[in-house]
Design a protein around this motif. Structure first.
Motif, short mmCIF file in Angstrom:
data_model
loop_
_atom_site.label_atom_id
_atom_site.label_comp_id
_atom_site.label_asym_id
_atom_site.label_seq_id
_atom_site.Cartn_x
_atom_site.Cartn_y
_atom_site.Cartn_z
N ALA A 40 26.79 -28.01 -9.78
CA ALA A 40 26.87 -29.37 -9.24
C ALA A 40 26.92 -30.39 -10.37
O ALA A 40 27.63 -31.39 -10.29
N TYR A 41 26.17 -30.13 -11.42
CA TYR A 41 26.14 -31.02 -12.60
C TYR A 41 27.52 -31.09 -13.25
O TYR A 41 28.03 -32.16 -13.55
N VAL A 42 28.14 -29.94 -13.46
CA VAL A 42 29.48 -29.89 -14.05
C VAL A 42 30.47 -30.62 -13.15
O VAL A 42 31.30 -31.41 -13.63
N ALA A 43 30.40 -30.41 -11.84
CA ALA A 43 31.31 -31.06 -10.90
C ALA A 43 31.16 -32.58 -10.97
O ALA A 43 32.16 -33.32 -10.89
N ARG A 44 29.95 -33.06 -11.12
CA ARG A 44 29.72 -34.52 -11.22
C ARG A 44 30.50 -35.10 -12.40
O ARG A 44 31.09 -36.17 -12.29
N TYR A 45 30.50 -34.38 -13.51
CA TYR A 45 31.12 -34.92 -14.73
C TYR A 45 32.61 -34.63 -14.83
O TYR A 45 33.23 -34.90 -15.85
N GLU A 46 33.19 -34.14 -13.75
CA GLU A 46 34.64 -34.02 -13.67
C GLU A 46 35.26 -35.25 -13.02
O GLU A 46 36.48 -35.37 -12.95
N LYS A 47 34.43 -36.18 -12.58
CA LYS A 47 34.91 -37.42 -11.96
C LYS A 47 35.29 -38.42 -13.05
O LYS A 47 34.73 -38.41 -14.15
N PRO A 48 36.23 -39.33 -12.75
CA PRO A 48 36.71 -40.24 -13.79
C PRO A 48 35.71 -41.29 -14.28
O PRO A 48 35.89 -41.85 -15.35
N GLU A 50 32.48 -40.66 -14.92
CA GLU A 50 31.34 -39.94 -15.48
C GLU A 50 31.84 -39.04 -16.62
O GLU A 50 32.90 -38.44 -16.50
N GLU A 51 31.09 -38.95 -17.70
CA GLU A 51 31.44 -38.06 -18.81
C GLU A 51 30.19 -37.38 -19.32
O GLU A 51 29.13 -38.01 -19.40
N SER A 52 30.31 -36.11 -19.69
CA SER A 52 29.18 -35.39 -20.27
C SER A 52 29.64 -34.69 -21.54
O SER A 52 30.61 -33.93 -21.53
N TRP A 53 28.93 -34.95 -22.62
CA TRP A 53 29.26 -34.40 -23.93
C TRP A 53 28.11 -33.55 -24.44
O TRP A 53 26.95 -33.94 -24.34
N LEU A 54 28.45 -32.43 -25.02
CA LEU A 54 27.47 -31.60 -25.70
C LEU A 54 27.51 -31.94 -27.18
O LEU A 54 28.58 -32.04 -27.77
N VAL A 55 26.35 -32.13 -27.77
CA VAL A 55 26.21 -32.39 -29.19
C VAL A 55 25.99 -31.04 -29.84
O VAL A 55 24.98 -30.38 -29.56
N CYS A 56 26.93 -30.61 -30.67
CA CYS A 56 26.88 -29.26 -31.24
C CYS A 56 26.83 -29.31 -32.76
O CYS A 56 27.44 -30.18 -33.39
N VAL A 57 26.12 -28.36 -33.33
CA VAL A 57 26.07 -28.21 -34.78
C VAL A 57 27.43 -27.69 -35.23
O VAL A 57 27.89 -26.65 -34.76
N ARG A 58 28.10 -28.46 -36.10
CA ARG A 58 29.47 -28.14 -36.50
C ARG A 58 29.60 -26.72 -37.08
O ARG A 58 30.52 -25.98 -36.75
N SER A 59 28.68 -26.32 -37.92
CA SER A 59 28.81 -25.04 -38.62
C SER A 59 28.60 -23.81 -37.72
O SER A 59 29.14 -22.74 -38.00
N THR A 60 27.83 -23.97 -36.65
CA THR A 60 27.51 -22.82 -35.80
C THR A 60 27.99 -22.95 -34.36
O THR A 60 28.09 -21.95 -33.66
N GLY A 61 28.25 -24.17 -33.91
CA GLY A 61 28.62 -24.39 -32.51
C GLY A 61 27.44 -24.43 -31.57
O GLY A 61 27.60 -24.63 -30.36
N VAL A 62 26.23 -24.25 -32.09
CA VAL A 62 25.02 -24.26 -31.26
C VAL A 62 24.85 -25.64 -30.62
O VAL A 62 25.04 -26.67 -31.26
N ILE A 63 24.49 -25.64 -29.35
CA ILE A 63 24.26 -26.90 -28.63
C ILE A 63 22.89 -27.45 -29.06
O ILE A 63 21.87 -26.79 -28.88
N ALA A 64 22.89 -28.67 -29.61
CA ALA A 64 21.64 -29.32 -30.04
C ALA A 64 21.15 -30.33 -29.01
O ALA A 64 19.97 -30.68 -29.00
N GLY A 65 22.05 -30.82 -28.16
CA GLY A 65 21.68 -31.82 -27.18
C GLY A 65 22.86 -32.18 -26.31
O GLY A 65 23.94 -31.58 -26.41
#
Length: 179
Positions: A40-48, A50-65
């Protein structure tokens, strides 16, 4: 740090991080903690608007926030409301400062918004320090503003406009009236 949009494929890592961060987030916010809630959360952010961004560590791709731009309003307002959270395994390492700064720049340069707001509970000192580092200003208080963790919670209103930071010039969004 790098940003990437939230996607269905992030479910496992995201839910694991939410579980590991429960003590960090309570009572400030509640994120999806089941597969159904995540869908449901992902579906919410598919609307024009609303936007959801993952903050990722560039070297590893790990999600930090994560940083969400909610309730994007066009026309005369050109504004969005921010929600954000660090995840416990990487919290306190400065990743969210850089990630939030990237989202603010994206909102002003790519989305061509004029204003972003963040509503923060007064005792959430870490969130207030973060928002200050990115350049937001305190604009006031909103009693019983959001229903979080089973109660209506007071919040401080923080905001930033595209004139408050050094960004590359962009044309106004086409929905902005001429006058």
């Amino acid at each position: 740090m790098t940003l990437r949009p939230l996607a269905s494929d992030d479910q496992g890592e995201f839910l694991d991080l939410v579980s590991a961060s429960e003590d960090l987030h309570r009572p400030w916010m509640s994120l999806p903690s089941t597969p159904q809630q995540f869908e449901a959360y992902v579906a919410r952010y598919e609307k024009p608007d609303e936007e959801s961004w993952l903050v990722c560590v560039r070297s590893t791709g790990v999600i930090a926030g994560m940083v969400n731009i909610n309730s994007i309003i066009r026309g005369r307002l050109q504004s969005g409301a921010l929600a954000y959270a660090a995840f416990a395994p990487t919290a306190g390492q400065g990743y969210m400062t850089e990630g939030l700064d990237l989202v603010v720049r994206y909102a002003f340069e790519q989305l061509r918004l004029h204003r972003l707001e963040a509503q923060i509970q007064p005792d959430n000192h870490a969130s207030i320090r973060l928002i200050r580092r990115v350049g937001f200003r305190h604009e006031g208080d909103s009693p019983e503003f959001l229903f979080i963790d089973g109660a209506w919670r007071d919040h401080e209103r923080w905001a930033i406009t595209n004139t408050m930071i050094d960004i590359r010039p962009t044309a106004p969004h086409p929905t902005l009236p001429e006058r």
